[in-house]
Design an enzyme around this catalytic site. Sequence first.
Site, PDB file in Angstrom:
ATOM      1  N   ILE A 115      -7.628   0.956   4.563  1.00 56.46           N
ATOM      2  CA  ILE A 115      -7.152   1.341   2.922  1.00 56.46           C
ATOM      3  C   ILE A 115      -7.010   3.203   3.155  1.00 56.46           C
ATOM      4  O   ILE A 115      -7.888   3.692   3.855  1.00 56.46           O
ATOM      5  CB  ILE A 115      -8.928   0.679   2.545  1.00 56.46           C
ATOM      6  CG1 ILE A 115     -10.292   1.283   2.742  1.00 56.46           C
ATOM      7  CG2 ILE A 115      -8.537  -0.450   1.959  1.00 56.46           C
ATOM      8  CD1 ILE A 115     -10.785   1.349   1.355  1.00 56.46           C
ATOM      9  N   CYS A 116      -6.142   4.020   2.945  1.00 52.64           N
ATOM     10  CA  CYS A 116      -6.096   4.616   2.360  1.00 52.64           C
ATOM     11  C   CYS A 116      -6.592   5.523   1.746  1.00 52.64           C
ATOM     12  O   CYS A 116      -6.640   5.403   0.011  1.00 52.64           O
ATOM     13  CB  CYS A 116      -4.224   5.172   2.158  1.00 52.64           C
ATOM     14  SG  CYS A 116      -3.672   6.488   2.126  1.00 52.64           S
TER      15      CYS A 116
END
Lengths: 170, 399
Positions: A115-116
């Site tokens: 995830i960013c």
Amino acid sequence: MTDEATRRTVSQIPLLKTHAGPRDRALWPQRLKEEYQALIRFVEQNKAADNDWFRLESNADGTRWTGTCWFIHELLRYEFHLEFDIPVTYPDTAPEVAVPELDGKTSKMYRGGKICLTEHFAPLWARNAPRFGLAHLMALGLGPWLAVEVPDLISKGLVVHKERQREASE
Amino acid sequence: MATVEELKLRIRELENELIKCKQKQCAVEDALQRPKIDIMSAEVVDSNPYSRLMALKRMGIVDDYEKIRTFTVAVVGVGGVGSVTAEMLTRCGIGKLLLFDYDKVELANMNRLFFQPHQAGLSKVEAAEHTLRNINPDVSFETHNYNITTMENFTHFMDRISHGGLEEGKPVDLVLSCVDNFEARMAINTACNELGQIWVESGVSENAVSGHIQLINPGETACFACAPPLVVAANIDEKTLKREGVCAASLPTTMGVVAGILVQNVLKYLLKFGTVSYYLGYNAMQDFFPTMAMKANPQCNDRYCRKQQEEYKKKVAEQPKVEVVKVEEEVVHEDNEWGIELVSEVTEAELQAATGTVPDLPEGITVAYTIPAEVKESGETVEETEQSLEDLMAQMRKL
Ligand SMILES: [Zn+2]
């Protein structure tokens, strides 16, 4: 952006004391105990607040973590598998949380389903290292990410509720 | 309808055909690949791949260009910057390259240089080795397809940095960080501080319009943990920068420029010509290249950095005539060991309170973030517990 609710939640998670990463054979077991203590407390708090949303467990040496997280949207529960490794530089750097089944479905993700996080996360972690642990990572990293991404993925039809999926295929 | 036996036979036929095709393909590739060259020649003939490089010697730019063949460089991260870096070093005739990357080539990488669509699905290190070996068979290659930040791989990574030189058992000459995340940079920093290994950090900003390189000699110059990451000031109003819906942008141009200044610095360092840069930034919006040097922080969090600093001091004291790096700026690292600081961008005042001092840096360079000095309210910490780790693990499972 860290909103007021997240800040309040995070402030209730106990801070960790032992500055040790997985390469520190002597102190890592102690750090690991503290990680579990903080995680247990956080899950209990979530349950009490009727906002239970994840489970995590590790391998014996605490370097690999797997679990599930879920998100309730319009009364339906969407569940995802999550995983991450503890980097050798932990707790100075945070692990990269991956939700592999969402890989390729959102641009808010790096390859492998990592995830960013927002640009606020890295400074926040750096300012609070080594007292932040995995519970903080869940609360400040994965939680807000799911809250933004899952409804969006559902609205785009990229995430379909498992029951509905079954109905559709029947 | 074909029987199982018939189908089995057909499969065997096809397998044999495939093997023949592969052999033919290999023969073609071998025929196209030039033989190895023992000695670099300066002779200007169209069959000599080194004539233009050796001309650097004739022109008096480089004293001993052939020396390039004695060096080993490790490239960590074979993405947009790392792949081009490896190609440049290969074409320059470097002795040995070690390539580290856990990723696969994807079609989404095609806005960058080096990799080609038909390589999609191959590991980056495998695909890169194949291409590079074809370009220059004189270079030795060693590839590792793994993530260096996990426990097991990190130990192996450290071992290859300290023993993977051209002459097996000797350390590499230089480590180049071409990774795209903070964890991997910190892992390289940790390894190099422990080994006393000189390395060069490189990076391209997530908005693709700035980048930098930073030479780190443990004990002498600031390590990656000595200060918050040094970045090129974007001169872009943060409020106009739209981050919704994207993680990171990338441009082949910016990555190419950064790979170029990285390898240029490597060549200058290895072959001893020109001035080696300690920090060189690239601001693509204004076409501005700020430079600076920063000495190691005596209060660095990394104890091996502090240890290397002690050793460097001793070394300098023993050799008083050695030219000391010109140091322009010193960053005051604020001690925040027990300070808890929850930041939010709710108000300007709050932001101010949560922000530490920005160190005095040359125009165009800033820190990615600051660490505030003052200790605010101390939160509650985990209590002492009688429970064993196993008890806690079981308790967590039962929740
Ligand atoms: Zn340092």
